[in-house]
Write a protein that holds these residues in place. Structure first.
Motif, PDB file in Angstrom:
ATOM      1  N   UNK A 133      -1.615  54.911 -28.656  1.00 52.51           N
ATOM      2  CA  UNK A 133      -2.162  55.818 -27.656  1.00 52.51           C
ATOM      3  C   UNK A 133      -2.025  55.234 -26.245  1.00 52.51           C
ATOM      4  N   UNK A 134      -1.846  53.920 -26.141  1.00 54.46           N
ATOM      5  CA  UNK A 134      -1.694  53.268 -24.834  1.00 54.46           C
ATOM      6  C   UNK A 134      -0.268  53.338 -24.284  1.00 54.46           C
ATOM      7  N   UNK A 135       0.690  53.721 -25.115  1.00 62.72           N
ATOM      8  CA  UNK A 135       2.097  53.492 -24.773  1.00 62.72           C
ATOM      9  C   UNK A 135       2.912  54.755 -24.519  1.00 62.72           C
ATOM     10  N   UNK A 136       2.247  55.836 -24.105  1.00 64.68           N
ATOM     11  CA  UNK A 136       3.002  57.026 -23.729  1.00 64.68           C
ATOM     12  C   UNK A 136       3.754  56.741 -22.431  1.00 64.68           C
ATOM     13  N   UNK A 137       4.798  57.489 -22.128  1.00 70.92           N
ATOM     14  CA  UNK A 137       5.547  57.233 -20.885  1.00 70.92           C
ATOM     15  C   UNK A 137       4.664  57.268 -19.641  1.00 70.92           C
ATOM     16  N   UNK A 138       3.721  58.233 -19.599  1.00 74.11           N
ATOM     17  CA  UNK A 138       2.858  58.344 -18.423  1.00 74.11           C
ATOM     18  C   UNK A 138       1.963  57.115 -18.287  1.00 74.11           C
ATOM     19  N   UNK A 139       1.475  56.630 -19.410  1.00 69.41           N
ATOM     20  CA  UNK A 139       0.567  55.483 -19.352  1.00 69.41           C
ATOM     21  C   UNK A 139       1.313  54.181 -19.102  1.00 69.41           C
ATOM     22  N   UNK A 140       2.520  54.087 -19.549  1.00 73.77           N
ATOM     23  CA  UNK A 140       3.319  52.912 -19.212  1.00 73.77           C
ATOM     24  C   UNK A 140       3.577  52.864 -17.709  1.00 73.77           C
ATOM     25  N   UNK A 141       3.775  54.032 -17.091  1.00 75.50           N
ATOM     26  CA  UNK A 141       3.945  54.097 -15.638  1.00 75.50           C
ATOM     27  C   UNK A 141       2.663  53.691 -14.929  1.00 75.50           C
ATOM     28  N   UNK A 142       1.511  54.160 -15.440  1.00 78.14           N
ATOM     29  CA  UNK A 142       0.221  53.788 -14.869  1.00 78.14           C
ATOM     30  C   UNK A 142      -0.002  52.284 -14.987  1.00 78.14           C
ATOM     31  N   UNK A 143       0.319  51.733 -16.127  1.00 75.14           N
ATOM     32  CA  UNK A 143       0.162  50.290 -16.333  1.00 75.14           C
ATOM     33  C   UNK A 143       1.013  49.509 -15.345  1.00 75.14           C
ATOM     34  N   UNK A 144       2.237  49.948 -15.133  1.00 74.30           N
ATOM     35  CA  UNK A 144       3.126  49.270 -14.192  1.00 74.30           C
ATOM     36  C   UNK A 144       2.581  49.376 -12.773  1.00 74.30           C
ATOM     37  N   UNK A 145       2.012  50.525 -12.432  1.00 66.31           N
ATOM     38  CA  UNK A 145       1.421  50.698 -11.108  1.00 66.31           C
ATOM     39  C   UNK A 145       0.257  49.733 -10.903  1.00 66.31           C
ATOM     40  N   UNK A 146      -0.601  49.595 -11.923  1.00 64.10           N
ATOM     41  CA  UNK A 146      -1.729  48.669 -11.837  1.00 64.10           C
ATOM     42  C   UNK A 146      -1.235  47.225 -11.744  1.00 64.10           C
ATOM     43  N   UNK A 147      -0.160  46.910 -12.469  1.00 61.74           N
ATOM     44  CA  UNK A 147       0.401  45.558 -12.414  1.00 61.74           C
ATOM     45  C   UNK A 147       0.918  45.236 -11.021  1.00 61.74           C
ATOM     46  N   UNK A 148       1.656  46.170 -10.428  1.00 58.44           N
ATOM     47  CA  UNK A 148       2.209  45.933  -9.092  1.00 58.44           C
ATOM     48  C   UNK A 148       1.092  45.788  -8.059  1.00 58.44           C
ATOM     49  N   UNK A 149       0.065  46.622  -8.168  1.00 61.53           N
ATOM     50  CA  UNK A 149      -1.065  46.516  -7.249  1.00 61.53           C
ATOM     51  C   UNK A 149      -1.703  45.134  -7.358  1.00 61.53           C
ATOM     52  N   UNK A 150      -1.861  44.661  -8.573  1.00 64.92           N
ATOM     53  CA  UNK A 150      -2.488  43.357  -8.804  1.00 64.92           C
ATOM     54  C   UNK A 150      -1.639  42.233  -8.247  1.00 64.92           C
TER      55      UNK A 150
END
Length: 384
Positions: free
Chosen positions: A3-20
């Motif tokens: 449930x964590x690995x949909x395309x939309x959520x992978x994009x969100x995760x990458x956005x949070x990573x870049x912000x961090x």
């Protein structure tokens, strides 16, 4: 795929990573020394679309759910953040859901929207010197006096309690037990409300934690969240989400510590060879991977149960409890092995794995201690 690995959520995760990587990682060591986060980080996170991912658009959020918040957690740890930073920056994840659930438009406008915009900081005040996991026995008292409540008592171990502008506070408005508990939103500047002292901790150094004191604090009656004496149910319903959030913190910490340990084992040479060439090190990494993957899979299952079910369903409650236990066990094992692989460098404050080792210890205490959760699970599963 979970449930964590949909395309939309992978994009969100990458956005949070870049912000961090951009806003947090270069500064976190200083914030650990300071013992707190700068207020402007909340505004920056809100501008990046991270503060409200789990809240409906109609209250100022981005319209996601607790799964999206979990994905942000992974992204922040991926980028070099910490669970202490998460606890402080996203304290609103436990401070305002009760208000949102109450559908009180006045409280939502005054507290929820500004918080999700990064303009206010909220915290949750439940734990007391004599009542931690035993919420039904809290003693902070709120007596009705006309159109106000008069609050007396104390809270302890309150995350973001030093910096918070308001505290969603559990108080006793009725008789003994769970039936006499209510929730009040108390503004920090209210006369008689003081931060008794900031607390120094083993870990979570960049997350300010406080003791709070209430001495005849007068709170407007309109700051009541939900029904009078109905606070226990609101608290219990949100415990599932809090435990799932802590489970994901454990999983994400384990994932990050594993990545750091694997990378170090390839770079660090001993006796002329990389550490990774040693069978004992490779086997450690495999065990770390195995436990982390199992914890993430269980946590994903628990999240799926929660978003598709009810937080009052015993099966959902049990899954959240067991996912947290599984994740905490995995995290504690992995951070221990990561420090061992780093050796002396893992014991140094300049090492990221040292921070994760310290921070991991609270995960088996907060949101329900391991022992309390085991007993709760035993009752739900029919073993007691």
């Amino acid at each position: 795929m979970t449930i964590f690995d949909t395309p939309e959520r992978l994009t969100l995760r990458e956005s949070a990573r870049r912000f961090t990587e951009r806003e947090i990682a270069p500064n976190i060591a200083q914030w650990e020394d300071d013992g707190k986060l700068p207020r402007e980080l909340h505004a920056s996170a809100a501008k990046a679309g991270l503060m409200g991912v789990a809240f409906p658009e109609e209250v100022g959020g981005q319209g996601g759910n607790l799964v999206d918040a979990a994905v942000v957690t992974e992204g922040v740890l991926d980028g070099g953040g910490s669970t202490g930073l998460l606890a402080s920056l996203f304290t609103h994840g436990i401070a305002i859901p009760h208000i949102v659930q109450s559908a009180n438009s006045d409280l939502i406008d005054r507290y929820v929207r500004p918080t999700l915009a990064g303009e206010m900081i909220g915290s949750l005040g439940i734990t007391e010197p004599g009542a931690g996991s035993d919420v039904a026995n809290l003693r902070t008292r709120a007596e009705r006096d006309g159109d106000q409540y008069v609050v007396n008592g104390a809270k302890t171990f309150i995350t973001s309690g030093v910096r918070a502008d308001f505290v969603t506070t559990a108080v006793r408005t009725g008789g003994d037990g769970y039936g006499g508990i209510s929730l009040l939103v108390i503004d920090k500047e209210t006369p008689g409300f003081t931060v008794a002292r900031p607390l120094r901790k083993m870990g979570w150094h960049c997350s300010d934690t406080a003791e709070l004191a209430f001495d005849d604090v007068r709170v407007p009656a309109e700051n009541l969240v939900g029904e009078e004496n109905g606070g226990f149910v609101l608290i219990m319903q949100q415990f599932v989400n809090e435990r799932l959030g802590l489970a994901m913190q454990g999983v994400a910490t384990a994932q990050r510590a594993l990545v750091l340990a694997a990378q170090y084992s390839k770079e660090r040479e001993t006796f002329g060879k990389p550490l990774a060439s040693r069978q004992v090190i490779r086997h450690k990494l495999v065990d770390m991977h195995r436990r982390t993957a199992a914890a993430r899979a269980y946590t994903a299952q628990a999240y799926e149960q929660a978003v598709n079910g009810s937080t009052t369903d015993p099966a959902v409650i049990a899954d959240a409890v067991l996912a947290k236990r599984q994740a905490v066990d995995a995290c504690e094992f992995v951070v221990h092995e990561a420090v061992q692989i780093f050796g002396g460098m893992g014991y140094m404050r300049e090492s990221e794995v040292e921070r994760h080792y310290r921070d991991a210890r609270i995960l088996g205490i907060g949101g329900g201690a391991n022992e309390v959760l085991n007993d709760l699970a035993a009752k739900i599963l029919g073993y007691a």
